[in-house]
Design a protein around this motif. Structure first.
Motif, PDB file in Angstrom:
ATOM      1  N   ARG A 146       0.836  -1.210   0.000  1.00  0.00           N
ATOM      2  CA  ARG A 146       0.000   0.000   0.000  1.00  0.00           C
ATOM      3  C   ARG A 146       0.870   1.259   0.000  1.00  0.00           C
ATOM      4  O   ARG A 146       0.538   2.242  -0.673  1.00  0.00           O
ATOM      5  N   ARG A 147       1.978   1.235   0.742  1.00  0.00           N
ATOM      6  CA  ARG A 147       2.882   2.389   0.761  1.00  0.00           C
ATOM      7  C   ARG A 147       3.494   2.618  -0.618  1.00  0.00           C
ATOM      8  O   ARG A 147       3.666   3.747  -1.060  1.00  0.00           O
ATOM      9  N   SER A 148       3.835   1.530  -1.270  1.00  0.00           N
ATOM     10  CA  SER A 148       4.433   1.643  -2.600  1.00  0.00           C
ATOM     11  C   SER A 148       3.461   2.270  -3.590  1.00  0.00           C
ATOM     12  O   SER A 148       3.844   3.072  -4.441  1.00  0.00           O
ATOM     13  N   GLN A 149       2.178   1.910  -3.471  1.00  0.00           N
ATOM     14  CA  GLN A 149       1.167   2.429  -4.383  1.00  0.00           C
ATOM     15  C   GLN A 149       0.814   3.880  -4.083  1.00  0.00           C
ATOM     16  O   GLN A 149       0.412   4.633  -4.964  1.00  0.00           O
ATOM     17  N   SER A 150       0.971   4.294  -2.812  1.00  0.00           N
ATOM     18  CA  SER A 150       0.582   5.649  -2.429  1.00  0.00           C
ATOM     19  C   SER A 150       1.509   6.697  -3.010  1.00  0.00           C
ATOM     20  O   SER A 150       1.133   7.849  -3.201  1.00  0.00           O
ATOM     21  N   GLY A 151       2.780   6.303  -3.264  1.00  0.00           N
ATOM     22  CA  GLY A 151       3.739   7.230  -3.844  1.00  0.00           C
ATOM     23  C   GLY A 151       4.195   8.324  -2.906  1.00  0.00           C
ATOM     24  O   GLY A 151       4.786   9.303  -3.330  1.00  0.00           O
ATOM     25  N   SER A 152       3.911   8.186  -1.610  1.00  0.00           N
ATOM     26  CA  SER A 152       4.278   9.217  -0.632  1.00  0.00           C
ATOM     27  C   SER A 152       5.653   8.955  -0.057  1.00  0.00           C
ATOM     28  O   SER A 152       5.848   8.854   1.138  1.00  0.00           O
ATOM     29  N   LEU A 153       6.636   8.837  -0.951  1.00  0.00           N
ATOM     30  CA  LEU A 153       7.982   8.511  -0.508  1.00  0.00           C
ATOM     31  C   LEU A 153       8.970   9.566  -0.979  1.00  0.00           C
ATOM     32  O   LEU A 153       8.776  10.207  -2.001  1.00  0.00           O
ATOM     33  N   ALA A 154      10.034   9.705  -0.222  1.00  0.00           N
ATOM     34  CA  ALA A 154      11.116  10.608  -0.632  1.00  0.00           C
ATOM     35  C   ALA A 154      12.098   9.814  -1.474  1.00  0.00           C
ATOM     36  O   ALA A 154      12.828   8.980  -0.951  1.00  0.00           O
ATOM     37  N   PRO A 155      12.099  10.002  -2.795  1.00  0.00           N
ATOM     38  CA  PRO A 155      12.948   9.168  -3.662  1.00  0.00           C
ATOM     39  C   PRO A 155      14.419   9.327  -3.343  1.00  0.00           C
ATOM     40  O   PRO A 155      14.886  10.413  -3.025  1.00  0.00           O
ATOM     41  N   GLY A 156      15.108   8.193  -3.418  1.00  0.00           N
ATOM     42  CA  GLY A 156      16.552   8.204  -3.235  1.00  0.00           C
ATOM     43  C   GLY A 156      17.006   8.209  -1.797  1.00  0.00           C
ATOM     44  O   GLY A 156      18.191   8.284  -1.527  1.00  0.00           O
ATOM     45  N   THR A 157      16.085   8.147  -0.842  1.00  0.00           N
ATOM     46  CA  THR A 157      16.480   8.163   0.564  1.00  0.00           C
ATOM     47  C   THR A 157      16.953   6.782   0.973  1.00  0.00           C
ATOM     48  O   THR A 157      16.256   5.795   0.761  1.00  0.00           O
ATOM     49  N   PRO A 158      18.130   6.665   1.558  1.00  0.00           N
ATOM     50  CA  PRO A 158      18.645   5.338   1.921  1.00  0.00           C
ATOM     51  C   PRO A 158      17.877   4.740   3.081  1.00  0.00           C
ATOM     52  O   PRO A 158      17.257   5.441   3.883  1.00  0.00           O
ATOM     53  N   LEU A 159      17.929   3.420   3.142  1.00  0.00           N
ATOM     54  CA  LEU A 159      17.255   2.703   4.226  1.00  0.00           C
ATOM     55  C   LEU A 159      17.889   2.988   5.574  1.00  0.00           C
ATOM     56  O   LEU A 159      17.240   2.876   6.605  1.00  0.00           O
TER      57      LEU A 159
END
Length: 726
Positions: free
Chosen positions: A511-524
């Motif tokens: 669900r998180r992946s589909q929401s797109g509410s992520l900061a791209p390129g942020t390391p784990l």
């Protein structure tokens, strides 16, 4: 012996030590030597840190002056004379023990500050040769051969017991140059003392044999023989965190980063056999030593270097099955191969697995010694070894990743054998008093194994979130699955609950992946490259996809484990059927999932078939829908169950292999045990093999509370096995 007695004793001998370390050569017949060894008490009775403080200043003088006085070499020879003369004269054993003790303190101080070349210079030149004696070996060889002879040929009664303990302590200090090196493996010449020990090929089998005998039979400290130990009320409860960074080198043992939480302040009063415990530590140091292989191959002087102590472990035999040398009476085979009673060693391991050195010894024997491994696997009393391993895995006091890895690897090695996996199903336990979540009565050892492994998986998911630990846990479960019989309700419910936990996190990441509410390129943000479960809130889409795939793989492994149980032993596991019916809703979202549909077919067939049986039985007179009623229907239906209703899947099998450079983990690990388990006052600031960092007692307390917290979480979680209703 208290401070009031030890201080005057040490002060009186400070003048003698100054003469020895001074700038004048002390002849062999000088009275200084007699006075130096004539301590009125055994040095082993005095606080080690105080002895070392008094000797510290002399060491600095010795470094400056020994080049022309060679008094240290004279001390070596005088000590060797004392030791040799004490073999048949116990009255001289006390003076010999003091000489060995003094050598140990001096060598330790020198090893902390000198490099290999400087250190070797203290034991290369012979200061004098008696007229009637011709040198038969270099001084260092004479020293080490004499020390090893004590361990293999001297009695251990009376004062000899202390001599054995101090010889082992000296050998530990001689090999401790590894502590002051940044690399677990080094070219030949980097550690002159241990290099010379590796050349004692004729004595190595006897050394290994005697160490294992001491470990097996645990000879106690003789009456009226005293060994210093910390006061019970002393402030010796500190904690040492040892941190080491190393490349992943072992399959299923990915020590890219590991931490040891070690309680400092070892007390000999805690040990029933100081000789057995010291012997084990020395054995672990010797068998885990590994020179730098590239250098060995290029060295013309050492064309065939090997570790003879490791070779002795690999060739270890059961003395109850092979002929022994009757004349020696020491149990060594005529071919020079080490031989000990496997039965005594097996029982000693079972009784000692609450201690880390014993766990490591069991790993070494199972992995390196094929004959001992086979002996363990065919024993009918699998609980002797497996029960304390499971107790330790369960115990809240041991929660560092390295300790959990070792336990899981041993269980994985044992689970590889089909006979052992079958045998544990037949061992019934009346009760398991240390298991606190619920009362386990009349459960099989196999069911207990499943329960504890699943508990470890839950713990890892909630606390450590370590991918490799999960792989180890599931690998052992998969190996045992084809042989499960009489699986308990608690084990079956826990297995389904683990799938439920994994599936919920899998769906959440989706669900998180589909929401797109992520900061791209942020390391784990996973320390030192160690893969961890559960991505950070700022994980990139690519990282989320990787984590999603990891959870999918784990879910599929759990489904394959369940599938294996129902296809190979459904009739023998009615509780597995009950658990599937009880939690059938957790599988519903994945029936049509491309990744899981094929492996869910058999599970859905079982659920559908037994749902019909239970539905039909509801019309029976007296039906109440209780646990007893439902299980009765399941057992009745299993008697006529046809296994051909299910399709056979390829059986999962996992095995352990040691690859790459295992010394990157094992050498620091062994030395961390030595540092924490002996009364030798190691200088933590000089250690370079790992990074010792002082820590508070809260670290140990927090580690010990983690599983207790997990227990509460599980009780309040999704496992409703206590209700036991469909």
């Amino acid at each position: 012996m208290g401070n009031a007695v030890s201080e005057p004793v040490l002060q009186r001998h400070l003048v003698v030590l100054s003469d020895f370390a001074g700038d004048k050569k002390v002849d062999q017949d000088n009275q200084v030597w007699r006075q130096l060894f004539a301590f009125p008490v055994s040095l082993s009775q005095l606080p080690p840190s105080q002895v070392e403080q008094h000797v510290a200043g002399c060491c600095d003088q010795l470094v400056s002056n020994n080049g022309h006085t060679q008094n240290f070499q004279t001390l070596l020879l005088k000590t060797l004379d004392l030791v040799a003369g004490s073999q048949k004269n116990e009255a001289r054993a006390s003076a010999a023990t003091n000489g060995v003790y003094l050598l140990r303190v001096l060598v330790k101080r020198l090893s902390e500050s000198l490099n290999a070349v400087q250190l070797a210079a203290f034991s290369t030149d012979t200061p004098y040769i008696a007229a009637d004696i011709q040198p038969t070996a270099p001084l260092l060889d004479q020293l080490l051969q004499t020390l090893l002879k004590v361990l293999t040929a001297f009695p251990i009664s009376g004062q000899y017991y202390l001599l054995h303990v101090e010889v082992i302590n000296l050998l530990l200090v001689l090999t401790s140059t590894q502590l002051y090196s940044t690399s677990p493996s080094a070219p030949i010449g980097s550690h002159p003392f241990i290099d010379t020990l590796m050349q004692q090929r004729q004595l190595a089998p006897q050394v290994v044999q005697q160490a294992l005998k001491h470990y097996s039979f645990r000879p106690p400290l003789p009456p009226k023989v005293h060994l210093w130990s910390p006061s019970p009320d002393a402030d010796n409860k500190g904690v040492l965190r040892l941190v080491r960074s190393a490349a992943a080198s072992v399959l299923w043992l990915p020590f890219r980063a590991y931490t040891f939480l070690i309680k400092l302040g070892f007390s000999q009063t805690d040990s029933t056999s100081p000789l057995a415990d010291s012997s084990l530590l020395l054995l672990l140091v010797l068998i885990n030593h590994s020179p730098q292989q590239a250098h060995v191959q290029q060295s013309p002087r050492q064309p065939h270097f090997m570790n003879p102590y490791k070779a002795a472990i690999q060739g270890l035999q059961d003395s109850e099955d092979v002929g022994t040398d009757a004349e020696s009476g020491r149990g060594q085979t005529a071919s020079g191969i080490s031989a000990v009673p496997f039965s005594g060693l097996y029982n000693a391991l079972g009784a000692g697995l609450d201690q880390e050195p014993s766990v490591l010894l069991l790993y070494v024997l199972l992995h390196k010694c094929h004959k001992f491994q086979q002996y363990v696997l065919v024993r009918s009393d699998a609980d002797t070894i497996l029960l304390p391993l499971l107790h330790r895995l369960y115990n809240t006091s041991y929660k560092t990743p390295s300790q959990l890895y070792m336990l899981l690897i041993i269980i994985l090695i044992l689970s590889q054998d089909k006979g052992f996996s079958q045998n544990m199903q037949e061992v019934m336990l009346g009760s398991v008093p240390w298991y606190k979540e619920r009362m386990l009565q009349k459960t099989s050892l196999g069911s207990l194994l499943v329960v504890v492994l699943l508990r470890t998986a839950h713990y890892n998911m909630s606390k450590l979130k370590d991918v490799y630990m999960h792989q180890n846990t599931l690998a052992a479960l998969a190996n045992v699955a084809p042989h499960m019989s009489g699986m308990s309700s608690h084990a079956a419910q826990r297995l389904v609950s683990l799938f439920d936990m994994l599936s919920r996190r899998y769906q959440r990441i989706g669900r998180r992946s589909q929401s797109g509410s992520l900061a791209p390129g942020t390391p784990l943000g996973t320390p030192l490259g160690t893969p961890y479960l559960t991505p950070s809130p700022s994980a990139s889409p690519g990282q989320l996809a990787a984590e999603h795939a990891v959870y999918a793989e784990f879910m599929r492994t759990i489904l394959e484990i369940i599938n294996t149980i129902i296809t190979t032993g459904l009739r023998q596991n009615p509780e597995m059927v009950y658990a599937l019916l009880h939690r059938q809703d957790v599988f519903e979202p994945f029936r049509m999932h491309a990744r899981f549909a094929d492996i869910l077919d058999n599970i859905q067939i079982v659920i559908g078939s037994f749902n019909q049986k239970v539905d039909s039985a509801q019309h029976r007179e007296g039906w109440s829908g209780s646990v007893t009623d439902v299980l009765g229907v399941i057992k009745e239906s299993l008697s006529s169950w046809q296994s051909d209703q299910l399709s056979r899947q390829e059986e999962l099998r996992f095995s352990y292999e040691e690859e790459g450079a295992p010394e990157d983990f094992f050498v620091p690990y062994v030395w961390s045990l030595v540092v924490s388990s002996t009364t030798i006052p190691w200088n933590l600031h000089a250690i370079a093999l790992f990074q010792p960092v002082s820590s508070s007692n809260e670290d140990v307390h927090m580690a010990s509370q983690q599983l207790q917290q997990l227990t509460v979480e599980q009780t309040n979680g999704s496992d409703n096995s206590a209700e036991h209703h469909v």
